[in-house]
Design an enzyme around this catalytic site. Structure first.
Site, PDB file in Angstrom:
ATOM      1  N   SER A  21       0.816  -1.208   0.000  1.00 39.09           N
ATOM      2  CA  SER A  21       0.000   0.000   0.000  1.00 39.09           C
ATOM      3  C   SER A  21       0.858   1.270   0.000  1.00 39.09           C
ATOM      4  O   SER A  21       1.831   1.382   0.737  1.00 39.09           O
ATOM      5  CB  SER A  21      -0.900   0.000   1.238  1.00 39.09           C
ATOM      6  OG  SER A  21      -1.702   1.149   1.245  1.00 39.09           O
ATOM      7  N   GLY A  46      -3.683   3.610   0.777  1.00 41.72           N
ATOM      8  CA  GLY A  46      -4.491   3.699   1.989  1.00 41.72           C
ATOM      9  C   GLY A  46      -5.744   4.538   1.791  1.00 41.72           C
ATOM     10  O   GLY A  46      -5.658   5.688   1.356  1.00 41.72           O
ATOM     11  N   GLY A  72       0.918  11.048   4.186  1.00 39.39           N
ATOM     12  CA  GLY A  72      -0.262  11.311   5.020  1.00 39.39           C
ATOM     13  C   GLY A  72      -1.579  10.929   4.374  1.00 39.39           C
ATOM     14  O   GLY A  72      -2.569  11.658   4.463  1.00 39.39           O
ATOM     15  N   CYS A 128       0.050   4.040  10.475  1.00 37.47           N
ATOM     16  CA  CYS A 128       0.634   5.134   9.695  1.00 37.47           C
ATOM     17  C   CYS A 128       1.272   6.155  10.645  1.00 37.47           C
ATOM     18  O   CYS A 128       0.604   6.689  11.531  1.00 37.47           O
ATOM     19  CB  CYS A 128      -0.436   5.822   8.839  1.00 37.47           C
ATOM     20  SG  CYS A 128       0.271   7.155   7.857  1.00 37.47           S
ATOM     21  N   GLY A 241       9.021  -4.654   4.076  1.00 32.97           N
ATOM     22  CA  GLY A 241       9.992  -3.735   4.672  1.00 32.97           C
ATOM     23  C   GLY A 241      11.354  -3.985   4.072  1.00 32.97           C
ATOM     24  O   GLY A 241      12.072  -4.879   4.491  1.00 32.97           O
TER      25      GLY A 241
HETATM   26  C1  LIG Z   1       5.311   6.794  -0.105  1.00 33.74           C
HETATM   27  C2  LIG Z   1       4.764   5.734   0.800  1.00 33.74           C
HETATM   28  C3  LIG Z   1       3.395   5.722   1.084  1.00 33.74           C
HETATM   29  C4  LIG Z   1       2.860   4.742   1.919  1.00 33.74           C
HETATM   30  N1  LIG Z   1       1.506   4.716   2.152  1.00 33.74           N
HETATM   31  C5  LIG Z   1       0.972   3.716   2.911  1.00 33.74           C
HETATM   32  C6  LIG Z   1      -0.438   3.614   3.077  1.00 33.74           C
HETATM   33  O1  LIG Z   1      -1.228   4.390   2.511  1.00 33.74           O
HETATM   34  N2  LIG Z   1      -0.920   2.612   3.861  1.00 33.74           N
HETATM   35  C7  LIG Z   1      -0.088   1.702   4.478  1.00 33.74           C
HETATM   36  O2  LIG Z   1      -0.563   0.799   5.170  1.00 33.74           O
HETATM   37  N3  LIG Z   1       1.256   1.755   4.297  1.00 33.74           N
HETATM   38  C8  LIG Z   1       1.783   2.739   3.550  1.00 33.74           C
HETATM   39  N4  LIG Z   1       3.152   2.787   3.338  1.00 33.74           N
HETATM   40  C9  LIG Z   1       4.015   1.760   3.986  1.00 33.74           C
HETATM   41  C10 LIG Z   1       4.304   0.618   3.010  1.00 33.74           C
HETATM   42  O3  LIG Z   1       3.118  -0.054   2.621  1.00 33.74           O
HETATM   43  C11 LIG Z   1       5.283  -0.414   3.635  1.00 33.74           C
HETATM   44  O4  LIG Z   1       4.726  -0.943   4.806  1.00 33.74           O
HETATM   45  C12 LIG Z   1       6.642   0.196   3.961  1.00 33.74           C
HETATM   46  O5  LIG Z   1       7.016   1.154   2.997  1.00 33.74           O
HETATM   47  C13 LIG Z   1       7.748  -0.849   4.085  1.00 33.74           C
HETATM   48  O6  LIG Z   1       7.975  -1.526   2.861  1.00 33.74           O
HETATM   49  P1  LIG Z   1       9.119  -1.100   1.790  1.00 33.74           P
HETATM   50  O7  LIG Z   1      10.379  -0.873   2.567  1.00 33.74           O
HETATM   51  O8  LIG Z   1       9.195  -2.249   0.829  1.00 33.74           O
HETATM   52  O9  LIG Z   1       8.639   0.150   1.141  1.00 33.74           O
HETATM   53  C14 LIG Z   1       3.719   3.766   2.507  1.00 33.74           C
HETATM   54  C15 LIG Z   1       5.084   3.776   2.207  1.00 33.74           C
HETATM   55  C16 LIG Z   1       5.620   4.733   1.361  1.00 33.74           C
HETATM   56  C17 LIG Z   1       7.077   4.703   1.050  1.00 33.74           C
END
Ligand SMILES: Cc1cc2nc3c(=O)[nH]c(=O)nc-3n(C[C@H](O)[C@H](O)[C@H](O)COP(=O)(O)O)c2cc1C
Length: 302
Positions: A21, A46, A72, A128, A241
């Site tokens: 997401s 989200g 956000g 979040c 992550g």
């Molecule tokens: C730009 C951005 C926006 C994100 N928006 C959401 C969101 O709307 N809802 C959510 O549950 N996680 C959100 N996340 C978290 C990611 O889903 C994920 O849990 C986190 O980035 C770790 O994974 P990654 O290191 O592969 O990015 C966001 C992450 C990033 C970088």
């Protein structure tokens, strides 16, 4: 040939890779790079009950081995999602996961009711770090995490996966509280609360001062959390992550993940899911793995 099929709380996926997401929008842009049906699942941006503009800019900053964001939850709201975005996604051969956020347990419950069974799974984002100035959220405390889980379970028509924060001392206790409140699965980790400062202006790099760190820098933290939560709860876990390649995906499954999310890796390489799937498949075939699901929890911890 390794069988790539996985099932997460009864949700069937042809392979364990999920676009996470917030890093994949509603899939339309990435579908111009590759057929998004190659993924096992997609967790959409989200959603909130009403449309949100998100936080003021700047809301992204670079960091060693990753990035900070304070977007956000910019999104069109749940009704616009169901009307304008979901029809495109359901035509794809992919599990659709609706990621929802609310200001109270009741609001989460209302959203789950509105979404009903139009998606395959709900991912309840209680983690979040970008919704207020101190990064506090429902996932910081077992009782409030359980309260949201319970409210969603009352109205949900599909399996409920609760998304946890790493910004706690004891993530297993939060996970167990969600399990007791009825969670069908857990996803983790959301971003780690971080900060950068522009030393010339002495102003924070982000307008919100702090933001969420994601990308390869957080991979070992995610590994530890996935292992602790999977071991403590026995629930299916969607691990995420900092996953950057197929070997990371295999490693995270060994820690206990039934499926693996890809997020920040997409910013560096929009074709990352294709590559990671190929690398994971090659590794499994080179190691005589019959079913990718056999990797889940296969670590022999000391
Ligand atoms: C730009 C951005 C926006 C994100 N928006 C959401 C969101 O709307 N809802 C959510 O549950 N996680 C959100 N996340 C978290 C990611 O889903 C994920 O849990 C986190 O980035 C770790 O994974 P990654 O290191 O592969 O990015 C966001 C992450 C990033 C970088």
């Amino acid at each position: 040939m390794t069988d790539l099929f996985v099932s997460v709380a009864g949700v069937k996926m042809k392979n364990p890779l999920i676009a996470v997401s917030g890093c994949f929008g509603f899939g339309r842009e990435y579908d111009e790079y590759f057929d998004i049906s190659l993924l096992g699942g997609i967790s959409v941006k989200g959603l909130t009950l009403k449309p949100r503009e998100g936080n003021p800019p700047p809301r992204a900053a670079e960091a060693f081995g990753g990035c900070l964001n304070s977007v956000g939850l910019q999104n069109p709201g749940v009704e616009a999602f169901l009307r304008d975005e979901l029809p495109f996604l359901v035509k794809k051969d992919v599990a659709v996961i609706a990621n929802i956020s609310g200001g109270s347990p009741e609001e989460y419950g209302e959203m789950a009711g509105l979404i009903g069974d139009s998606v395959d799974m709900l991912e309840v984002n209680i983690s979040c770090p970008n919704l207020n100035k101190d990064g506090v959220n429902f996932s910081n405390d077992p009782r409030s995490a359980a309260g949201v889980t319970e409210a969603v379970k009352k109205t949900a028509k599909v399996p409920v996966c609760v998304k946890l924060s790493p910004n706690v001392t004891d993530i297993a206790s939060v996970a167990l509280a969600c399990k007791d409140a009825g969670a069908d699965a857990l996803s983790l980790i959301n971003t780690l609360l971080g900060m950068r400062i522009d030393i010339e202006t002495r102003r924070p790099a982000l307008r919100m001062n702090t933001g969420g760190l994601s990308g390869p820098a957080i991979f070992p933290v995610a590994m530890r959390c996935v292992w602790q939560v999977a071991t403590a709860t026995g629930l299916p876990v969607i691990g995420m992550g900092g996953v950057s390649d197929g070997l990371d995906a295999a490693e995270m499954m060994m820690a206990g993940a039934s499926a693996v999310g890809i997020g920040t890796a997409l910013f560096q390489d929009p074709y990352a899911p294709e590559r990671i799937l190929r690398e994971l498949t090659d590794w499994c075939e080179g190691h005589m793995v019959d079913r990718v699901s056999d990797l889940t929890g296969s670590v022999e911890a000391y």
